[in-house]
Design an enzyme around this catalytic site. Structure first.
Site, mmCIF file in Angstrom:
data_model
loop_
_atom_site.group_PDB
_atom_site.id
_atom_site.type_symbol
_atom_site.label_atom_id
_atom_site.label_comp_id
_atom_site.label_asym_id
_atom_site.label_seq_id
_atom_site.Cartn_x
_atom_site.Cartn_y
_atom_site.Cartn_z
ATOM 1 C CB ALA A 140 -0.938 0.001 1.198
ATOM 2 C CD GLU A 158 7.273 9.352 -25.838
ATOM 3 O OE1 GLU A 158 7.429 8.281 -25.817
ATOM 4 O OE2 GLU A 158 7.920 10.418 -25.369
ATOM 5 C CB CYS A 206 8.327 13.815 -22.677
ATOM 6 S SG CYS A 206 8.018 12.019 -22.125
ATOM 7 C CB SER A 262 14.861 7.499 -17.029
ATOM 8 O OG SER A 262 14.377 8.345 -17.815
ATOM 9 C CG HIS A 302 8.477 15.771 -18.547
ATOM 10 N ND1 HIS A 302 7.538 15.374 -19.196
ATOM 11 C CD2 HIS A 302 9.277 14.414 -18.365
ATOM 12 C CE1 HIS A 302 7.227 14.194 -19.187
ATOM 13 N NE2 HIS A 302 8.487 13.550 -18.863
ATOM 14 C CE LYS A 344 12.444 11.259 -4.687
ATOM 15 N NZ LYS A 344 12.728 9.920 -4.968
ATOM 16 C CB SER A 399 13.811 9.610 -22.600
ATOM 17 O OG SER A 399 13.355 9.705 -21.327
#
Length: 562
Positions: A84, A135, A169, A261, A304, A313, A468
């Site tokens: 969870a 993309e 993206c 990534s 993004h 972060k 990417s």
């Protein structure tokens, strides 16, 4: 000959520079158009009669489309049998929108462009450029833009520049830059540009699937805009890396190295922010402002968003960059309180480590001594040890991408800044998921939908776009000072005021049904002689949808009545 050419080029540059100074003498018809209640054909007049450059080029209008159905991430956790909170707390996601069998990249883009033109009361012949960033490839030759040209058919307007732009993206941002540059160039004929970003983000069954989503964003680009692209301050970083890519043309699913990534995302953010700061500080110095640019100088910051936790972060990451660049940051109080240990890392980052920095025997023997004495002391020792090892090794900025101590410290320090500058922009990302190319522009729409014109007027919005492979840019937009009722800014915000209502109007689908629809998409991807199964009644009114694919892969579309 070369000297003569060089002198001629310098003369042309001077002439262009002088023309840029004439911006306040903008064409009268553009000023009038900005005061009208809608975007009319009156602004289609060419600028051949004037040598003035267009002023305040940017985003005039913005439209968002997302699927009419979604799955709850809490229920998806149970269905997938994971602990969870893995998708909700770990990724920061609440819901995930997904396309029905009747929708593809063409139908998404048809819907959002039609909606933009209708709601802005545009005429189809007032558009001189249409560019698509995506993309999601369903044809290796025919561009999505060419499919959108059927919307122009009745108007007779075929003089529409632009084509598809692809790199993960980032394609939508490249399309926006291209369109703004077109408006500011000698090629501009006075008409609007439309930028379309659209994608369907789907993953195979597994840990990556909850980071999916789908949607499209269309933007009207032109002069006298309420969201002005700030000139000369883009920071861009590009390099060759295989962090996320789609080599299997028979499948919608990508190849993903998740940890790589994330590292690439942070590296690109570091590089782009560093370049952006240098450029804007250089501009400031030319007008007598001598101060460092920091995150505080953005009233809002959008990103993004592959998943919302990464964005939180990233705000901490930008604060870390500010902290490292500051000559004498106050670590006793204020924003950087308690971060002195990380200051030591910066001082040694470019210097060679010495064996005297810390005693190896202390690092090795300390845990053995403390573990038998007190567990709390052991925890404190581990924290000290981690800092000492960093100092001893002389860690560089790029060595901190996976450093949990750095991440937690700056995430905590930047929490208030994140809440004020970025969290409001995550409405659509948290409830619809990652839209790939439109992701950052969905964040822009979310931000605009939750503030009044008075609250936004005059603010600077920072924007970090990442694709990417990789391509990334950090740029900024200035919000118009004119917040009066009926102003372009007021009309832009009013057009997005129903975003929350539209999200609430979607249909919730159980995980079992979601998994079955994903299976159908997988089985029918690129199928010929195919008519999508299932009801079209759940689609939003006015949505375009795929009607049939014939034996030559030709796709036919229809539109659900409003």
């Amino acid at each position: 000959m070369f000297r003569l050419f060089s002198q001629t080029r310098r003369c042309l540059q001077v002439k262009r520079a002088l023309k840029r100074q004439e911006w306040p003498l903008r064409p009268a018809h553009l000023t009038a158009a900005a005061q009208q209640a809608s975007f009319s054909t009156a602004s289609v007049e060419h600028l051949s009669r004037s040598d003035s450059w267009p002023k305040d080029v940017g985003i005039l209008a913005l439209e968002v489309y997302f699927p009419s159905q979604y799955v709850e991430q809490v229920e998806l956790e149970k269905y997938d049998g994971v602990e969870a909170g893995k998708y909700t707390l770990g990724l920061g996601q609440k819901q995930m929108g997904f396309c029905s069998a009747h929708e593809d990249i063409n139908s998404l883009c048809l819907t959002v462009v039609q909606r933009l033109v209708e709601r802005s009361r545009l005429s189809w012949d007032s558009i001189g450029r249409l560019e698509v960033g995506t993309e999601t490839i369903i044809d290796k030759s025919k561009a999505v833009k060419t499919v959108l040209m059927q919307l122009f058919q009745d108007s007779g307007n075929t003089d529409v520049e632009g084509i598809d732009t692809t790199n993960a993206c980032y394609g939508g941002t490249a399309s926006l830059f291209n369109s703004a540059d077109w408006v500011e160039s000698s090629s501009w004929d006075g008409r609007y540009a439309v930028v379309v970003c659209g994608d369907i983000a789907v993953y195979a069954t597994g840990n990556a699937r909850p980071t999916g989503g789908a949607g499209a964003v269309a933007m009207l680009v032109g002069p006298e805009a309420p969201l002005v692209l700030e000139r000369g301050v883009r920071g861009t970083h590009m390099e060759h890396v295989y962090d996320f890519y789609k080599p299997d043309l028979a499948s919608e699913y990508p190849m993903v190295d998740g940890q790589l990534s994330i590292q690439c995302y942070f590296r690109a953010l570091d590089q782009c922010y560093s370049i952006y700061r240098k450029k804007i500080q250089s501009q400031w110095q030319k007008v007598g402002v001598d101060k460092p640019f920091t995150l505080e100088d953005f009233q809002f910051m959008i990103f993004h968003t592959p998943f919302c936790k990464l964005v939180q972060k990233s705000v901490g990451r930008m604060m870390l960059n500010d902290f490292l660049a500051a000559p004498n940051p106050d670590t006793q109080s204020g924003l950087y309180k308690g971060l002195q240990a990380f200051r030591s890392i910066t001082t040694l980052a470019e210097s060679k480590p010495t064996s005297e920095s810390v005693s190896p025997s202390f690092i090795q023997l300390g845990p053995l001594i403390l573990s038998s004495y007190n567990s709390e002391l052991l925890k404190c020792f581990n924290l000290i040890q981690s800092s000492l090892v960093r100092i001893h090794r002389g860690v560089k900025l790029e060595d901190t991408y996976s450093d949990k101590d750095v991440e937690k410290a700056f995430q905590k320090a930047s929490l208030e800044m994140f809440s004020q500058k970025t969290k409001p922009s995550l409405l659509l990302s948290s409830r619809n998921g990652n839209m790939y190319t439109p992701s950052m522009y969905g964040c822009l729409a979310s931000l605009l939908a939750q503030y009044s014109a008075q609250q936004l007027a005059g603010s600077r919005i920072g924007a970090f776009s990442y694709g990417s492979g990789l391509a990334a840019s950090l740029f900024s937009m200035r919000v118009s000072q004119d917040a009066a009722p009926g102003s372009p800014l007021d009309k832009l915000l009013s057009s997005l005021s129903d975003l929350q209502t539209r999200l609430d109007a979607r249909k919730q689908v159980p995980p079992e049904e979601f998994a079955e629809i994903m299976k159908q998409r997988e089985e029918t991807h690129h199928l010929v002689n195919h008519t999508p199964q299932g009801s079209k009644d759940d689609l939003f009114p006015g949505t375009w949808y795929l009607e049939r694919v014939d034996d030559k892969h030709r796709r036919q579309y229809a539109r659900r009545p409003l």
